[in-house]
Structure formats: structure tokens, C-alpha cells
Design a protein around this motif. Structure first.
Motif, PDB file in Angstrom:
ATOM      1  N   ASP A  25     -24.513 -26.366  42.298  1.00 52.90           N
ATOM      2  CA  ASP A  25     -23.812 -27.011  42.835  1.00 52.90           C
ATOM      3  C   ASP A  25     -22.981 -28.420  41.581  1.00 52.90           C
ATOM      4  OD1 ASP A  25     -21.999 -28.876  43.987  1.00 52.90           O
ATOM      5  OD2 ASP A  25     -23.322 -29.950  45.296  1.00 52.90           O
ATOM      6  N   PRO A  26     -21.918 -27.424  41.168  1.00 56.26           N
ATOM      7  CA  PRO A  26     -21.630 -28.689  39.868  1.00 56.26           C
ATOM      8  C   PRO A  26     -20.700 -29.087  40.089  1.00 56.26           C
ATOM      9  CG  PRO A  26     -20.246 -25.904  40.418  1.00 56.26           C
ATOM     10  CD  PRO A  26     -21.663 -26.414  40.846  1.00 56.26           C
ATOM     11  N   PHE A  27     -20.489 -29.262  41.186  1.00 55.69           N
ATOM     12  CA  PHE A  27     -19.062 -30.408  42.027  1.00 55.69           C
ATOM     13  C   PHE A  27     -20.025 -32.227  41.799  1.00 55.69           C
ATOM     14  CE2 PHE A  27     -17.391 -27.004  42.667  1.00 55.69           C
ATOM     15  CZ  PHE A  27     -16.397 -26.522  42.522  1.00 55.69           C
ATOM     16  N   THR A  28     -21.063 -31.299  42.638  1.00 55.43           N
ATOM     17  CA  THR A  28     -21.872 -32.914  42.997  1.00 55.43           C
ATOM     18  C   THR A  28     -22.257 -33.152  41.657  1.00 55.43           C
ATOM     19  OG1 THR A  28     -22.794 -32.084  45.090  1.00 55.43           O
ATOM     20  CG2 THR A  28     -24.284 -33.502  44.003  1.00 55.43           C
ATOM     21  N   ALA A  29     -22.822 -32.423  40.556  1.00 58.56           N
ATOM     22  CA  ALA A  29     -23.802 -32.977  39.430  1.00 58.56           C
ATOM     23  C   ALA A  29     -22.584 -33.279  37.704  1.00 58.56           C
ATOM     24  CB  ALA A  29     -24.248 -31.974  38.501  1.00 58.56           C
ATOM     25  N   TYR A  30     -21.314 -33.135  38.208  1.00 58.13           N
ATOM     26  CA  TYR A  30     -20.120 -33.309  37.261  1.00 58.13           C
ATOM     27  C   TYR A  30     -19.656 -34.750  37.859  1.00 58.13           C
ATOM     28  CZ  TYR A  30     -19.978 -29.517  34.001  1.00 58.13           C
ATOM     29  OH  TYR A  30     -20.271 -28.741  33.095  1.00 58.13           O
ATOM     30  N   GLY A  31     -19.337 -34.719  39.292  1.00 53.68           N
ATOM     31  CA  GLY A  31     -19.300 -35.900  40.053  1.00 53.68           C
ATOM     32  C   GLY A  31     -20.825 -36.973  39.760  1.00 53.68           C
ATOM     33  N   ARG A  32     -21.515 -36.789  39.588  1.00 49.80           N
ATOM     34  CA  ARG A  32     -22.524 -37.740  39.623  1.00 49.80           C
ATOM     35  C   ARG A  32     -22.216 -38.618  38.524  1.00 49.80           C
ATOM     36  NH1 ARG A  32     -26.901 -35.307  40.497  1.00 49.80           N
ATOM     37  NH2 ARG A  32     -27.244 -35.042  42.745  1.00 49.80           N
ATOM     38  N   GLN A 289     -12.086 -22.358  37.547  1.00 44.31           N
ATOM     39  CA  GLN A 289     -12.707 -23.118  35.828  1.00 44.31           C
ATOM     40  C   GLN A 289     -13.037 -24.706  35.863  1.00 44.31           C
ATOM     41  OE1 GLN A 289     -12.074 -19.969  34.677  1.00 44.31           O
ATOM     42  NE2 GLN A 289     -12.319 -21.380  32.896  1.00 44.31           N
ATOM     43  N   LEU A 290     -14.267 -24.776  35.684  1.00 45.16           N
ATOM     44  CA  LEU A 290     -15.560 -25.985  36.137  1.00 45.16           C
ATOM     45  C   LEU A 290     -14.793 -26.800  34.235  1.00 45.16           C
ATOM     46  CD1 LEU A 290     -18.831 -24.627  37.079  1.00 45.16           C
ATOM     47  CD2 LEU A 290     -17.361 -25.803  38.293  1.00 45.16           C
ATOM     48  N   LEU A 291     -14.573 -26.426  33.417  1.00 47.30           N
ATOM     49  CA  LEU A 291     -14.698 -27.233  32.148  1.00 47.30           C
ATOM     50  C   LEU A 291     -12.962 -25.998  31.957  1.00 47.30           C
ATOM     51  CD1 LEU A 291     -17.910 -26.719  30.882  1.00 47.30           C
ATOM     52  CD2 LEU A 291     -16.949 -28.755  31.655  1.00 47.30           C
ATOM     53  N   THR A 292     -12.420 -27.965  30.557  1.00 45.14           N
ATOM     54  CA  THR A 292     -11.323 -26.519  29.622  1.00 45.14           C
ATOM     55  C   THR A 292     -11.828 -25.639  28.806  1.00 45.14           C
ATOM     56  OG1 THR A 292     -11.411 -28.508  28.773  1.00 45.14           O
ATOM     57  CG2 THR A 292      -9.831 -28.558  30.870  1.00 45.14           C
ATOM     58  N   PHE A 293     -11.176 -25.345  27.935  1.00 44.13           N
ATOM     59  CA  PHE A 293     -11.901 -24.783  26.982  1.00 44.13           C
ATOM     60  C   PHE A 293     -11.878 -25.443  25.918  1.00 44.13           C
ATOM     61  CE2 PHE A 293      -8.796 -21.149  28.606  1.00 44.13           C
ATOM     62  CZ  PHE A 293      -9.744 -19.865  27.770  1.00 44.13           C
ATOM     63  N   PRO A 294     -12.589 -25.987  24.531  1.00 42.09           N
ATOM     64  CA  PRO A 294     -13.369 -26.758  24.226  1.00 42.09           C
ATOM     65  C   PRO A 294     -11.845 -27.336  22.867  1.00 42.09           C
ATOM     66  CG  PRO A 294     -15.302 -25.644  24.111  1.00 42.09           C
ATOM     67  CD  PRO A 294     -13.593 -25.025  25.122  1.00 42.09           C
ATOM     68  N   ARG A 295     -11.835 -28.683  23.260  1.00 38.22           N
ATOM     69  CA  ARG A 295     -10.987 -28.705  21.621  1.00 38.22           C
ATOM     70  C   ARG A 295     -11.575 -29.605  21.233  1.00 38.22           C
ATOM     71  NH1 ARG A 295      -8.044 -26.969  26.056  1.00 38.22           N
ATOM     72  NH2 ARG A 295      -6.125 -27.772  26.249  1.00 38.22           N
ATOM     73  N   TYR A 296     -11.686 -29.554  19.654  1.00 44.62           N
ATOM     74  CA  TYR A 296     -12.386 -30.337  18.238  1.00 44.62           C
ATOM     75  C   TYR A 296     -11.408 -30.851  17.856  1.00 44.62           C
ATOM     76  CZ  TYR A 296     -14.646 -25.291  19.204  1.00 44.62           C
ATOM     77  OH  TYR A 296     -15.006 -24.593  20.147  1.00 44.62           O
ATOM     78  N   ALA A 297     -12.503 -32.541  17.686  1.00 40.51           N
ATOM     79  CA  ALA A 297     -12.431 -33.630  16.868  1.00 40.51           C
ATOM     80  C   ALA A 297     -11.575 -33.222  15.074  1.00 40.51           C
ATOM     81  CB  ALA A 297     -13.158 -34.097  17.489  1.00 40.51           C
ATOM     82  N   GLN A 298     -10.393 -33.853  15.536  1.00 41.66           N
ATOM     83  CA  GLN A 298      -9.762 -33.964  13.896  1.00 41.66           C
ATOM     84  C   GLN A 298     -10.486 -34.843  13.026  1.00 41.66           C
ATOM     85  OE1 GLN A 298      -8.039 -30.283  13.719  1.00 41.66           O
ATOM     86  NE2 GLN A 298      -8.853 -30.173  15.385  1.00 41.66           N
ATOM     87  N   PRO A 394     -22.731 -21.511  33.663  1.00 40.04           N
ATOM     88  CA  PRO A 394     -21.643 -23.170  33.944  1.00 40.04           C
ATOM     89  C   PRO A 394     -20.028 -23.304  33.352  1.00 40.04           C
ATOM     90  CG  PRO A 394     -22.878 -22.581  31.356  1.00 40.04           C
ATOM     91  CD  PRO A 394     -22.545 -20.720  32.901  1.00 40.04           C
ATOM     92  N   GLY A 395     -19.297 -21.959  33.355  1.00 44.06           N
ATOM     93  CA  GLY A 395     -17.900 -22.951  32.715  1.00 44.06           C
ATOM     94  C   GLY A 395     -17.292 -22.083  34.164  1.00 44.06           C
TER      95      GLY A 395
END
Length: 406
Positions: A25-32, A289-298, A394-395
Motif C-alpha cells: 500500500d504505497p499510497f498510505t506509506a507515502y501519504g504518512r 507511476q509511484l515515483l518520477t524518474f530521478p533528477r540529479y542535484a547539479q 517499488p516504482g
């Protein structure tokens, strides 16, 4: 000893990607996590530091912030013949002027108007697959994922792009190889993928005047002073065809969701004109999609109190932001009559890398669900809702099967 540079200025929650409850249940986990902080840490074996944005406004800001870039070319890490490598760099992994130039050249083929114009070519593809469903039934049950949701997008995108019909079975196999991830199966498929993309371009050059994307891009090469290179054209074709399969999971999730929410299903059956808004609501509520593609800090960035170091990946947690009560009223409730509001879901991301095929995915999903509900008024799940199987990815929120009776 704790590194002072890594001490948190806020209490940052952690999301463990191997936790069975997160997978179930990723929606509950990420919502928390969202209600604790706008930023969370993602933890998984083999991962270095990884961060995710959990709130809608903050996610929109990060996805359009030039300090976070899609700079990692994952395909370049695959062991393939040297002649394939120039074609592995995709638009998704370009930034700045290079990305802007290529996006400007290809975007006219993917407007909402073009997607609407393509609807009459989607409809017969959908009807053919529905005509064929009874041929796959066993004891009155049919596997809707395998025989409808999965084959539909590759057939639609192949038609749109201009892949010759005789070649489409091979592209279905290529799609399966890409879905399997970066292993031997994908590495072995890459030479064939690139060869067939080249062949599709050559075919359209030999028969000019078509109404498909390849023909459009060939005309762009000839007419635009900032023309596409042949390498960019071939790379875009294979990326587009294989990336165009993503509506499969949205369609399957939508059907499963409607069949387990009978009042919402009844509202759609009563008023099919609700379908465009319903597709937006289903994408918000059960998008794949649960997560977007990662962006990398410049550069080193303090992001809502979290110390992000240069080079560290940051994602937006779509599972959290699309149910953020700061952006959506009563966000955990599915409502196919939900009016459009000032906040849009981020199921197709946001900013410079907003999904190029979003308009086509919307139209395709509308056509698929409308036809399915019209053709099969007695459609029901052939398994208890808790027995419908999902991939523990997980993604991605996706089914591994969708048995139905009709």
C-alpha cells in the motif's frame, strides 16, 4: 561520528522500499511521510542517498528547477555493440538548449489536437481487440491484462508512429525486453530495436506523404533550418514506440478500480460523457507511476530543510503528491465527477520533461474504457479484489493479471 553537513534541519521520514507494507500500500506509506515532511529519504539495499518530494507544490517546483537534471544515461551502461551506442541517448536524458531544440521539433506531433484527430484510428484497434476477447476465454474468464490492456498501446503507438504492420510483432517482443529491465534480454534486443527503427525511417522515406509521426519528422528534417539529425530521428523513433506502452498499466488499474467501486462505475455507465474527467481522476487516484524518474542535484541544495548534495538523486513521490490534501479536496476518495481544479495531478510529471505522449495516453485510455464498458455491460472481476495480483515493484503500481468475466 555524525557528519555535521548531513544533519537534518527537519525531522525527515524514511521510506524503506523493501518494507512489505510500502509495497502493498504505497499510497498510505507515502501519504504518512507527506504529512510529516515535504521531503523524505528513500532507503533500499544497494542505493546511495536518495530523496523524494512528497507534497504537490514542492514537487512541481522541483520538477521545473534547473538545479535538478535528468543527466544519467542508463542505456549507455548496457553492453551493446559499438555501432548501437550513438542511438542510445534519448531526449529524456537531455537538458537545457539541446533538450529544448529537440522537444520543439517533435512536439507538434503530440498536441491535444493531434491526439483528438488520431481518435478515429484508435477506435478500430480497440474494437478488434475486444472482438477477439471471447477467443481467449477459458470457462467464461478472460485475462484482460494480457489480451487487451497490454497489446493495445503498442498497436496504437505503432500506428501513430508509422511502424509497418508486418514489423509490429517484433516491436511487441522488444517491449517485453525493455519491461524486463537492464539485463541480458534487453542487451540482446537493442541491436534489433535500432535496426528496425532505421528500417521504419527508411520505409517512410521511400513512401513519402504519410500522416504518421515518422513522416512528420522527415518533413521537419527537410523544411526546418534547425533540423533533426538522422541519429536523433532513429533514437526518437525507438524511444517513442517503446515508451508508448505505458498506458497498459493505467488501463488495467482503471478497470480494476472501477470494478471495485461500483457507484463510480455506475456513474460512468449512466453518463459516458464523464469519461474525459474520469480518466484524469483515475490517473490521479491509481496511476501506474509511484515515483518520477530521478533528477540529479547539479549543486549542493538545501531543499525544504533537507541537505541535498551535488549528484544525489531526487524524485517526486507521485503516490503522495496526487493525494495531497493541500491540492485536492478529500483526496483519498475516488470521484469520477470531480471537477477540474487549480491543481493538476502529476501523473505525467511536470516542467520541461512533462510526458510528451500525455495527450495520446489520455485519448487512448478514454477510447479503451468507453468501448470496454459499452461492449461488456456485465463485466466483473473473476477473482476477489484482494486476490488480484500486483507486481511488488517499488516504482510502479501495476497488475500482473486481471481476470474478468463478461
Amino acid at each position: 561520528m555524525t557528519d555535521p553537513a548531513r544533519q537534518h534541519t527537519i525531522d525527515i521520514p524514511e521510506i524503506h522500499l523493501t518494507d512489505p507494507e510500502v509495497l502493498r500500500d504505497p499510497f498510505t506509506a507515502y501519504g504518512r511521510a507527506r504529512e510529516q515532511s515535504p521531503v523524505a529519504r528513500i532507503v533500499a539495499p544497494g542505493f546511495g542517498p536518495m530523496w523524494t518530494i512528497t507534497r504537490h507544490e514542492a514537487a512541481r517546483a522541483m520538477l521545473s528547477d534547473p538545479r535538478f537534471a535528468l543527466t544519467a544515461n542508463t542505456y549507455q551502461q548496457i553492453d551493446v555493440p559499438e555501432h548501437c551506442r550513438p542511438y542510445l541517448r534519448t531526449m529524456q536524458e537531455m537538458e537545457g538548449p539541446e533538450h529544448t531544440r529537440l522537444r520543439r521539433l517533435v512536439s507538434p506531433a503530440f498536441t491535444a489536437r493531434r491526439a483528438a484527430e488520431f481518435r478515429p484510428r484508435i477506435e478500430p484497434i480497440v474494437e478488434r481487440l475486444l472482438d477477439d476477447l471471447p477467443n481467449h476465454a477459458e470457462n467464461g474468464t478472460v485475462e484482460l491484462l494480457r489480451h487487451f490492456a497490454q497489446p493495445l498501446p503498442i498497436d496504437v503507438i505503432s500506428e501513430l508512429v508509422g511502424i509497418p504492420e508486418a514489423d509490429r510483432p517484433r516491436w511487441r517482443r522488444y517491449g517485453a525486453a525493455v519491461a524486463a529491465g537492464q539485463g541480458r534480454q534487453l542487451a540482446e534486443a537493442i541491436p534489433g530495436i535500432i535496426a528496425d527503427a532505421k528500417a521504419a525511417v527508411a520505409h517512410r522515406r521511400a513512401e513519402p506523404g504519410g500522416t504518421d509521426v515518422i513522416s512528420d519528422l522527415i518533413r521537419t528534417q527537410a523544411e526546418d533550418g534547425d533540423r533533426l539529425s538522422d541519429t536523433e530521428l532513429v533514437a526518437f523513433v525507438w524511444q517513442l514506440v517503446l515508451g508508448g506502452q505505458t498506458p497498459a498499466n493505467l488501463i488495467a488499474n482503471a478497470v480494476d478500480t472501477l470494478l471495485t467501486h461500483p457507484a463510480q462505475l455506475a456513474a460512468l455507465r449512466t453518463d459516458p460523457d464523464l469519461m474525459p474527467g474520469a480518466v484524469e481522476e483515475l490517473t490521479r487516484w491509481c496511476g501506474p507511476q509511484l515515483l518520477t524518474f530521478p533528477r540529479y542535484a547539479q549543486e549542493d541544495v538545501d531543499l525544504h530543510g533537507a541537505p541535498i548534495r551535488k549528484g544525489e538523486p531526487v524524485t517526486a513521490a507521485i503516490a503522495a503528491v496526487n493525494r495531497d490534501p493541500r491540492a485536492f479536496a478529500d483526496p483519498d476518495r475516488l470521484d469520477v465527477t470531480r471537477p477540474a481544479g487549480p491543481a493538476a495531478h502529476l501523473g505525467y510529471a511536470h516542467g520541461p520533461h512533462f510526458c510528451l505522449g500525455a495527450a495520446l495516453a489520455r485519448v487512448q485510455t478514454e477510447v479503451a474504457l468507453t468501448a470496454l464498458l459499452r461492449r461488456f455491460p456485465n463485466l466483473t472481476l473473476a477473482a476477489a479484489p484482494d486476490d488480484v495480483r500486483r507486481d511488488l515493484d517499488p516504482g510502479t503500481w501495476r497488475l500482473t493479471s486481471l481476470p474478468v468475466t463478461y
